[in-house]
Design an enzyme around this catalytic site. Structure first.
Site, mmCIF file in Angstrom:
data_model
loop_
_atom_site.group_PDB
_atom_site.id
_atom_site.type_symbol
_atom_site.label_atom_id
_atom_site.label_comp_id
_atom_site.label_asym_id
_atom_site.label_seq_id
_atom_site.Cartn_x
_atom_site.Cartn_y
_atom_site.Cartn_z
ATOM 1 N N ARG A 1 2.693 3.295 -19.502
ATOM 2 C CA ARG A 1 3.524 3.907 -18.448
ATOM 3 C C ARG A 1 4.755 4.477 -19.133
ATOM 4 N NH1 ARG A 1 5.359 1.967 -12.525
ATOM 5 N NH2 ARG A 1 3.222 2.647 -12.220
ATOM 6 N N HIS B 1 -0.443 10.268 -11.997
ATOM 7 C CA HIS B 1 -0.663 8.828 -11.753
ATOM 8 C C HIS B 1 -2.124 8.628 -11.341
ATOM 9 C CE1 HIS B 1 0.217 4.740 -11.181
ATOM 10 N NE2 HIS B 1 0.977 4.769 -10.105
ATOM 11 N N GLN C 1 -3.542 5.318 -9.618
ATOM 12 C CA GLN C 1 -3.208 5.172 -8.194
ATOM 13 C C GLN C 1 -4.191 5.946 -7.332
ATOM 14 O OE1 GLN C 1 -0.548 3.310 -6.713
ATOM 15 N NE2 GLN C 1 -1.838 3.723 -4.934
ATOM 16 N N ASP D 1 5.183 9.684 -0.711
ATOM 17 C CA ASP D 1 5.690 8.872 -1.819
ATOM 18 C C ASP D 1 7.208 8.937 -1.760
ATOM 19 O OD1 ASP D 1 5.918 7.486 -4.243
ATOM 20 O OD2 ASP D 1 5.265 9.165 -5.493
ATOM 21 N N CYS E 1 1.757 5.049 -2.084
ATOM 22 C CA CYS E 1 1.421 4.263 -3.286
ATOM 23 C C CYS E 1 2.348 3.076 -3.477
ATOM 24 C CB CYS E 1 1.424 5.161 -4.513
ATOM 25 S SG CYS E 1 3.044 5.853 -4.941
ATOM 26 N N ARG F 1 -5.578 -1.338 -6.180
ATOM 27 C CA ARG F 1 -5.246 -1.067 -7.594
ATOM 28 C C ARG F 1 -6.020 -2.038 -8.486
ATOM 29 N NH1 ARG F 1 -0.598 1.567 -9.034
ATOM 30 N NH2 ARG F 1 -1.586 1.480 -11.078
HETATM 31 N N1 NVA Z 1 6.319 9.092 -7.847
HETATM 32 C C1 NVA Z 1 6.696 7.708 -8.121
HETATM 33 C C2 NVA Z 1 5.489 6.838 -8.128
HETATM 34 C C3 NVA Z 1 5.789 5.373 -8.326
HETATM 35 C C4 NVA Z 1 4.566 4.537 -8.387
HETATM 36 C C5 NVA Z 1 7.447 7.628 -9.422
HETATM 37 O O1 NVA Z 1 7.055 8.279 -10.399
HETATM 38 O O2 NVA Z 1 8.448 6.908 -9.482
HETATM 39 N N1 CP Z 2 2.208 2.347 -7.179
HETATM 40 C C1 CP Z 2 2.639 1.892 -8.374
HETATM 41 O O1 CP Z 2 2.238 2.374 -9.441
HETATM 42 O O2 CP Z 2 3.506 0.856 -8.283
HETATM 43 P P1 CP Z 2 4.329 0.204 -9.473
HETATM 44 O O3 CP Z 2 5.383 1.189 -9.901
HETATM 45 O O4 CP Z 2 4.914 -1.046 -8.887
HETATM 46 O O5 CP Z 2 3.397 -0.087 -10.618
#
Ligand code: NVA
Ligand code: CP
Length: 310
Positions: free
Chosen positions: A110, A137, A140, A228, A266, A294
């Site tokens: 990540r 992502h 997800q 989101d 998500c 997930r």
């Molecule tokens: N769009 C959000 C998704 C979090 C799971 C982010 O990148 O923070």
């Molecule tokens: N939806 C998602 O990826 O959540 P986290 O940021 O908690 O991993």
């Protein structure tokens, strides 16, 4: 020699393999229905594998679901914070990839910059999985497709409407629309439009993707309404709240969808920002099934990455 199966983005995996993974995720979920969370799956074919999960951004779902998925499959996970690694003080992504490839069986990353993920995958001799970047992502989306199909049957030719920021989730939704053959309507302010590279891919592949600045138009008759956070990790809040407030999902917008439509997000969520609490906690919301999925979807991704030639 078997080629390494990286899970980087949905448009880089074949439609057939994506379909197989969704079906596998649904099967592994139903096979352990009602079992205590600490027990192992029946199918332990991945036993003995170890995943290095590297986090450069915070996470709750991704972190815990990957770890539990590996435990239930009789495997292990190392959760690595990049600041605790030499990566955090300048060791190259390429060297990190080469070294981890000598120790573990797969890497999940990540990170902010998608190029780091690509660099990792180019230099790793083991599968690399995208656990979210600023660009996309895909893990997800696997959970989202699974959730939709559990609730409403095949997603093929269904209408999914997005209302909110044209962010990393939207890029993965665009790829999913092409790969799973559904109609995607994206409502967002023009200042926060989807990534042009994803839109170009949609155009070139004939994916059924439309962008509008009118949330009601996108939601009309949709089978699912999804959104989101307005401020993704790494974003400045800036003027986002003003730009995005017309795209908030409230009960009035939900009423425009099909009467049996579902609401997805998500998570993490900000109630009364991107969606009202009444929608997030309402009868059409499936957000916690989506979060649970997930776990099951990632097992399918891990089984696909590690199942052959390892
Ligand atoms: N769009 C959000 C998704 C979090 C799971 C982010 O990148 O923070
Ligand atoms: N939806 C998602 O990826 O959540 P986290 O940021 O908690 O991993």
């Amino acid at each position: 020699m078997t080629s390494v199966r990286h899970f980087l983005d949905l448009h880089q995996v074949s439609k057939e393999d994506l379909r197989t993974m969704i079906d596998d995720g649904l099967a592994v979920k139903s096979a352990r229905a009602g079992r205590p969370k600490g027990t192992k799956d029946d199918d332990m074919s991945l036993q003995g594998h170890t995943l290095a999960a590297i986090f450069e951004f915070p996470s709750t779902r991704t972190r815990v679901s990957f770890d539990m998925a590996m435990r239930q499959m009789g495997c292990d996970t190392m959760i690595l914070n990049s600041n605790d690694m030499q990566l955090g003080r300048g060791e190259s992504v390429a060297d990190t990839a080469r070294v981890l490839s000598r120790f573990v069986d797969a890497i999940m990353l990540r990170t902010d910059d998608h190029n780091k993920l690509l660099e990792l995958s180019k230099n790793a001799s083991i599968p690399v999985i995208n656990g979210l970047t600023n660009d996309s992502h895909p893990c997800q989306l696997m959970a989202d497709i699974m959730t939709f199909e559990e609730k409403k049957g095949s997603i093929k030719n269904k209408i999914i409407a997005w209302s909110g920021d044209g962010n990393n989730m939207v890029s993965s939704y665009i790829h999913a629309a092409g790969q799973f053959d559904f109609e995607l309507r994206i409502a967002c302010p023009k200042e926060l439009a989807p990534d042009p590279r994803a839109m170009e891919w949609a155009k070139n592949t004939g994916a059924n993707v439309h962008v509008t600045e009118d949330a009601s138009e996108a939601a009309a008759g949709a089978d699912c309404l999804v959104t989101d956070t307005w401020v993704s990790m790494g974003d400045d809040a800036g003027d986002r709240h003003n730009l995005l407030s017309p795209f908030q999902i409230d009960e009035k917008l939900m009423e425009k969808t099909a009467s049996d439509a579902i609401f997805m997000h998500c998570l993490p969520a900000h109630r009364d920002e991107e969606a009202t609490a009444a929608v997030m906690d309402g009868a059409q919301s499936v957000i916690f099934d989506e979060a649970e999925n997930r776990l099951h979807a990632q097992k399918a991704v891990l089984r696909w990455c590690l199942g052959n030639g390892q």
